[in-house]
Design an enzyme around this catalytic site. Sequence first.
Site, PDB file in Angstrom:
ATOM      1  N   LYS A 120       0.871  -1.192   0.000  1.00 34.56           N
ATOM      2  CA  LYS A 120       0.000   0.000   0.000  1.00 34.56           C
ATOM      3  C   LYS A 120       0.896   1.226   0.000  1.00 34.56           C
ATOM      4  O   LYS A 120       1.998   1.187   0.535  1.00 34.56           O
ATOM      5  CB  LYS A 120      -0.871   0.028   1.262  1.00 34.56           C
ATOM      6  CG  LYS A 120      -2.100   0.896   1.132  1.00 34.56           C
ATOM      7  CD  LYS A 120      -3.240   0.125   0.493  1.00 34.56           C
ATOM      8  CE  LYS A 120      -4.443   0.999   0.224  1.00 34.56           C
ATOM      9  NZ  LYS A 120      -5.606   0.175  -0.163  1.00 34.56           N
TER      10      LYS A 120
ATOM     11  N   ASP B 102      -7.079   4.283  -4.385  1.00 31.58           N
ATOM     12  CA  ASP B 102      -7.714   4.141  -3.068  1.00 31.58           C
ATOM     13  C   ASP B 102      -8.319   5.518  -2.786  1.00 31.58           C
ATOM     14  O   ASP B 102      -8.589   6.273  -3.730  1.00 31.58           O
ATOM     15  CB  ASP B 102      -6.688   3.712  -2.004  1.00 31.58           C
ATOM     16  CG  ASP B 102      -7.353   3.236  -0.709  1.00 31.58           C
ATOM     17  OD1 ASP B 102      -7.854   2.106  -0.681  1.00 31.58           O
ATOM     18  OD2 ASP B 102      -7.404   4.010   0.275  1.00 31.58           O
TER      19      ASP B 102
END
Length: 451
Positions: free
Chosen positions: A130, A170
């Site tokens: 991430k 995201d």
Amino acid sequence: MNSHYADDLATFMAGVERRNPNEPEFLQAVQEVAMDIIPYIADKPIYRDLKILERMTEPDRIVSFRVVWEDDNGEIRVNRGYRVQQNNAIGPYKGGIRFHPSVNQSVLKFLAFEQVFKNSLTGLPMGGGKGGADFDPKGKSDREIMRFCQAFMTELHKHIGPDTDVPAGDIGVGAREVGYMFGQYKRIVNRFEGVLTGKALEFGGSRIRAEATGYGAVYMMEEMLQHHNESIEGRTCVVSGSGNVATFCVEKLLELGGKVVTLSDSAGYIHDPEGIDKAKLAWVMDLKNNRRGRIEEYVREFGGTYHEGEKPWSVPCDLAFPCATQNEISAEDARMLLDNGCRGLSEGANMPTTPEAIRTIQSGKTLLHAPGKAANAGGVGVSGLEMSQNSLRLQWTRKEVDEHLRKIIRGIHDQCVEFGTAADGHVDYFKGANIAGFNKVAAAMIAYGVM
Ligand code: NDP
Ligand code: 2IT
């Protein structure tokens, strides 16, 4: 959990806390997994002897870097960018990029850790990672977004690649940002390759990728209900958020006959007792994607009520879909959902339910509750399919991708049932997802030996 496991968990968590001070979100995510894995591996010495869980909770590496860009007034701005490469045992690191002022190392480590289990559950060869930056896209011009994305990628490109690490979107990162980042990567490396997913269709994107997370969260709800011979049709649904995941969640709910009565953003929620129909949803999508406005504008257009500074969980519903952010459902919210007879909760967002709220829900056994790593895996699942299509230099049809997506979610549901069903038939979807996700990654780590 019996007291022996509780002691093991406390000892394990004490070590994790010592190594990761001041990282509450990361510790929360680890604890939620360790609670299920420690009892599971109690009679499996190989996992304990090889310290698999200890190794999984330590990221392979974290890069953090300065991002410098110039705003429209000619002022120099400085942000911090990150990429957490958590675990690549079963495939290249894979996971989104978040641009939000709340981004810090703890938040990205929690997201990267969750991603490892989620990606494993999809059945596709993807490790977990991430990234992001503490950049606030709100109020920025399109050119400012472009300059920020280019500056961010100028550093990030050194650490990623189609077989190394494949980022995607995201919070705060959608098709526009992916386009700017992909363009900058291509310019720097002089190669056209599938280094990012969530790309537009014109340059290697997959059909249904934009829809996939929201659709998948609804498919997961459908699977849970079907397991009890129930369906979505005619049920009242409460959705939080109004971004990518929330809006496509609403789109699929409407298609399946659900009635959606709320949406929200970080400032408050709207309640439309008449129901948000297709035309209203199209207006919301335009508001959020093109005009970049606030959800409160909805009531001026369509009526209903706006509740500033509040979340939608007090609105009576059958089905709940948190699709905004972490820890958006407190124990008190969970109590309200239960008291109002809520039957299902499918987490579009990552870790939206606090540990206390999870416990509150689990104590009742009346509410079917799928964790984010299972319920929102459709997004990264179709990202995996985008990688496959890029490797094949092909683009599949909407129907083909949607069928794959349904299969991925059905497979995840089956794994949750396999590893999460108790003697009384009750399915603990958290436990099932944690154990199934763990198994595949652990097997690969064991195969590689000690490293
Ligand atoms: P978007 O940026 O498109 O939308 C985010 C939405 O959540 C907005 O309505 C935003 O409101 C709201 N929100 C963000 N932060 C907060 C906050 N701190 N408090 C209250 N509301 C907030 O993001 P996505 O829809 O892509 O992501 C939503 C969730 O889904 C996240 O948890 C993400 O990690 C998860 N997810 C996303 C996937 C994807 O494919 N995009 C895949 C899997 C999970 P505002 O505009 O006011 O900030
Ligand atoms: O949390 C997530 O799964 C995402 N933001 C999507 C990741 C991806 O690589 O598509």
